[in-house]
Enzyme design. Structure first.
Site, short mmCIF file in Angstrom:
data_model
loop_
_atom_site.label_atom_id
_atom_site.label_comp_id
_atom_site.label_asym_id
_atom_site.label_seq_id
_atom_site.Cartn_x
_atom_site.Cartn_y
_atom_site.Cartn_z
N ARG A 181 0.66 -1.08 0.01
CA ARG A 181 -0.11 -0.38 0.20
C ARG A 181 0.70 1.66 0.19
NH1 ARG A 181 -2.65 -4.25 0.87
NH2 ARG A 181 -4.97 -4.11 0.30
N HIS A 378 -10.97 -18.51 -16.27
CA HIS A 378 -11.98 -17.29 -16.20
C HIS A 378 -11.29 -16.80 -17.88
CE1 HIS A 378 -13.47 -13.47 -14.72
NE2 HIS A 378 -12.12 -12.87 -15.08
N GLU A 379 -10.19 -15.97 -17.85
CA GLU A 379 -9.78 -16.00 -18.52
C GLU A 379 -10.07 -16.39 -19.84
OE1 GLU A 379 -8.84 -12.63 -18.13
OE2 GLU A 379 -8.48 -13.26 -16.40
N HIS A 382 -13.54 -15.18 -21.44
CA HIS A 382 -13.33 -14.41 -22.03
C HIS A 382 -13.34 -14.49 -23.37
CE1 HIS A 382 -14.11 -11.50 -18.58
NE2 HIS A 382 -12.21 -11.72 -18.27
N TRP A 481 -12.51 4.73 2.23
CA TRP A 481 -12.69 3.53 1.79
C TRP A 481 -12.24 2.23 3.21
CZ3 TRP A 481 -11.67 0.58 -2.68
CH2 TRP A 481 -10.82 -0.73 -2.22
N HIS A 509 -7.75 -2.72 -10.55
CA HIS A 509 -8.69 -1.76 -11.19
C HIS A 509 -8.93 -0.64 -10.76
CE1 HIS A 509 -9.13 -6.14 -10.84
NE2 HIS A 509 -10.17 -5.75 -12.13
N ARG A 518 -18.90 -5.33 -11.59
CA ARG A 518 -19.26 -6.65 -12.84
C ARG A 518 -18.66 -8.17 -12.06
NH1 ARG A 518 -15.23 -4.83 -17.31
NH2 ARG A 518 -15.99 -3.40 -17.54
O1 X8Z Z 1 -9.35 -9.13 -12.49
C1 X8Z Z 1 -10.36 -9.53 -12.20
C2 X8Z Z 1 -9.42 -11.26 -14.01
C3 X8Z Z 1 -9.32 -10.18 -15.33
S1 X8Z Z 1 -10.80 -9.83 -15.64
C4 X8Z Z 1 -8.32 -11.85 -13.30
N1 X8Z Z 1 -10.51 -11.10 -12.01
C5 X8Z Z 1 -11.14 -9.91 -10.39
C6 X8Z Z 1 -9.56 -9.59 -9.38
O2 X8Z Z 1 -8.37 -9.89 -9.93
O3 X8Z Z 1 -9.84 -8.52 -8.54
C7 X8Z Z 1 -11.47 -11.56 -11.25
C8 X8Z Z 1 -12.19 -11.71 -10.02
C9 X8Z Z 1 -11.80 -10.49 -9.47
ZN ZN Z 2 -12.77 -11.18 -16.12
#
Ligand code: X8Z
Ligand code: ZN
Length: 613
Positions: A181, A378-379, A382, A481, A509, A518
């Protein structure tokens, strides 16, 4: 003709906003010459012709924009950063010209109307090219800070990720948690404040109150209705999270000693096995309900069997192939980045890329463990979505809603984790104990990923929406936060934050500006899909025992949902994806899936003190 000022000017400007700036200061002035006449301003006879032009133009511009971003993210240099910004500007300019004309067309049927509606939601970039340039440059800079940060020379992926997952030393965990952090947030806070102002400027120019409202408007319903819907779903799943939280806290108290815990019922955030406390499966060894029952240990099996990153991606592909889905194109294997290169800085956060024309790629620093095996699925989820809607016009080439896109691979994972399936693919050796204890252990393991993530996925944008609306001003970013972590996750920072802290910046993100609600939608809807697919498969018995592996009929049904992309409202798509069982987002499937665990947790918690409010 648009001649811009150099990027250096942008960064000069940013010095005002950010006291501690990123190390990467592009030195070469960038001159972008966008010839506006390259996007004809001509009138089209009708909406059909206009949309044909729009779909063609945006589709053509997608490749160079993606290519420049790919180059940047797989080799972070100032030059690549500039090129990525430049390519984004070209795309934005074309889009802007298109959006300027949209009011002239009205659509003569539902299809044209829907395409125009989707196009109208592509606003949000500030109109002034200089603002756009600053916006893109700040984003590139924040992503660079995030992706190149380190703590005592240790990178996030794999070093700190591993410490968080496998260290059981309280102080080492705390050092990694706070160190990450400190290495990211403070260097980003000023940039982020300027970034939010510019984003909002664009959203307002596009007719929205702020960017949060624009983001919440992407769901075929009024933004207020969307908020109500997710709040309702959160209430459905909260009781399960609370039980899991109380159980987990009690086990961690046993492990680390009561003196490490206050009497507020919260859990110190660094003890949960993950940098953001969003996936607790790596501390399964501490939380296992029945330690004498042979545990499922996919990580151990992968390592013992010498799995490589590529082998993990092949294994995932073989799951999708078993449903009757195509193999990934050869170019996937040639062009993807599946492991972390040692000779350059890259963005390690996993992502799936659709370059158009079936050029599909994954960029991921794959590590050989269970969490990453599921991320690979997961990938690829997509990519299979991208693959199966590739015949549609550009405006329909996306998920029915963003949370659909995030849920495809996770739905596959619900079939992959079934112990019988893991045995079939060789990731469990020997016999699987057929007992209630085994079921509870297995449900716990799944819950530690799929239930633990729920409050986290819910709160990230609860925070961001308030920041975007101005309800939370910059000097309260950190405070708000911290209070959301406490309120929703029931966790707390190991030490109070100081004035420079900006912990949101320690999550990918936020600098990358990827909406996060999402993942909450996906965490819920994947169970609805699983329920529907298992019904279609004629599965009898509990949902957690159902795997659709090798079921081509069911694969075909699910594929129909992928094939419609965003050409229908998502409520229609959810019917297609759940064999008609659901027509909206609904937490009941998740609760149904975890029935045995919930019952177990309620009993186990009778001896625990569940005091988190
Ligand atoms: O960011 C992602 C993927 C790419 S769309 C690896 N995810 C989130 C995260 O890592 O925080 C998948 C689960 C939640
Ligand atoms: Zn994803």
């Amino acid at each position: 003709m648009l001649v811009s000022r150099g990027l250096w000017a942008v960064f000069g400007l940013l010095q005002v906003a950010s006291t501690a700036r990123a190390a990467s200061v592009p030195q070469v002035p960038l001159v972008l010459e966008t010839d506006e006449s390259s996007v004809p301003m001509k009138k089209f006879p009708n909406a059909r012709a206009f949309l044909r032009f729009v779909n063609h133009t945006l589709s053509e511009l997608e490749y160079p924009t993606n290519q420049a971003s790919w180059e940047y993210e797989t080799d972070i240099t100032d030059e690549h950063g500039q090129r990525a910004v430049e390519a984004q500007m070209v795309f934005n300019q074309a889009l802007q010209n298109i959006l300027n004309q949209i009011g002239d067309y009205h659509g003569s049927n539902d299809d044209e109307k829907r395409q125009l509606e989707l196009l109208s939601l592509m606003v949000g970039n500030p109109k002034d090219p200089e603002d756009q340039r600053v916006l893109s440059a700040i984003e590139a800079d924040m992503v660079s800070i995030y992706s190149t940060a380190n703590v005592d020379g240790l990178s996030l992926d794999p070093d700190l990720v591993k410490i968080m997952a496998y260290s059981r030393d309280y102080d080492e965990l705390k050092h990694a948690y706070l160190g990450w952090r400190n290495a990211t947030g403070p260097r980003m806070k000023g940039l982020y404040t300027a970034f939010i102002d510019l984003l909002n400027k664009g959203a307002r120019q596009g007719g929205f109150e702020d960017t949060g409202e624009l983001w919440r408007s992407q769901y075929d319903m009024k933004p207020k209705k969307f908020e109500k819907m997710i709040d309702k779903v959160w209430k459905q799943v909260l009781p399960l999270y609370r039980e899991l939280h109380c159980y987990t806290r009690a086990k961690l108290v046993e492990k680390y000693g009561a003196d490490r815990f206050g009497n507020d019922g919260l859990i110190p955030a660094h003890l949960l096995g993950n940098m953001w406390s969003q996936d607790w499966s790596t501390i399964f060894d501490i939380l296992v309900p029945f330690p004498d029952t042979k545990p499922i240990d996919v990580t151990k099996a992968l390592i013992e069997q010498n799995y490589s990153a590529e082998a993990m991606h092949r294994l995932s592909e073989s799951f999708y192939h078993s449903l009757g889905y195509d193999k990934l194109p050869q170019s996937f294997w040639e062009k993807s980045m599946l492991t972390k290169p040692s000779d350059r800085e890259v963005v390690c956060h996993a992502s799936a890329w659709d370059f158009g024309n079936n050029d599909l790629r994954i960029k991921m620093c794959t590590n050989v463990n269970q969490e990453d095996l599921f991320t690979v699925h997961h990938e690829q989820g997509h990519l299979y979505y991208d693959h199966y809607y590739r015949h549609l016009p550009y405006l329909y080439r996306s998920g029915a809603a963003d949370f659909f896109h995030e849920a495809i691979g996770d739905t596959a994972v619900l079939s992959v984790v079934v112990p019988k399936h893991l045995k079939e693919i060789g990731l469990i050796e020997g016999e699987i104990e057929d007992s209630w204890q085994q079921t509870i252990n297995y449900q716990m393991l799944v819950a530690l990923s799929k239930v633990a993530v729920l409050p986290w996925a819910f709160l990230v944008d609860k925070w961001r929406w308030q920041v975007m609306s101005g309800q939370v001003p910059p000097h309260k970013y950190q405070q708000e936060w911290d209070s959301l972590l406490e309120k929703y996750q029931g966790i707390k920072r190991p030490e109070p934050a100081d004035v420079d802290s900006f912990d949101p910046g320690a999550k990918y993100h936020i600098p990358a500006n990827t909406p996060y609600m999402r993942y909450f939608g996906a965490a819920v809807i994947q169970f609805q899909f699983h329920h529907g697919l298992c019904k279609a498969a004629g599965h009898k018995g509990p949902l957690h025992e159902c795997s659709i592996y090798k079921n081509k009929d069911v694969g075909k049904k699910f594929r129909h949902m992928l094939e419609i992309g965003s050409s229908q409202p998502w409520t229609k798509a959810v019917e297609a994806g759940s064999a008609g069982l659901y027509d909206t987002l609904d937490g009941s499937a998740l609760i149904k899936y975890f029935e045995p665990l919930l019952e177990y947790l309620k009993k186990a918690n009778k001896k625990n003190v569940c005091i988190w409010k």
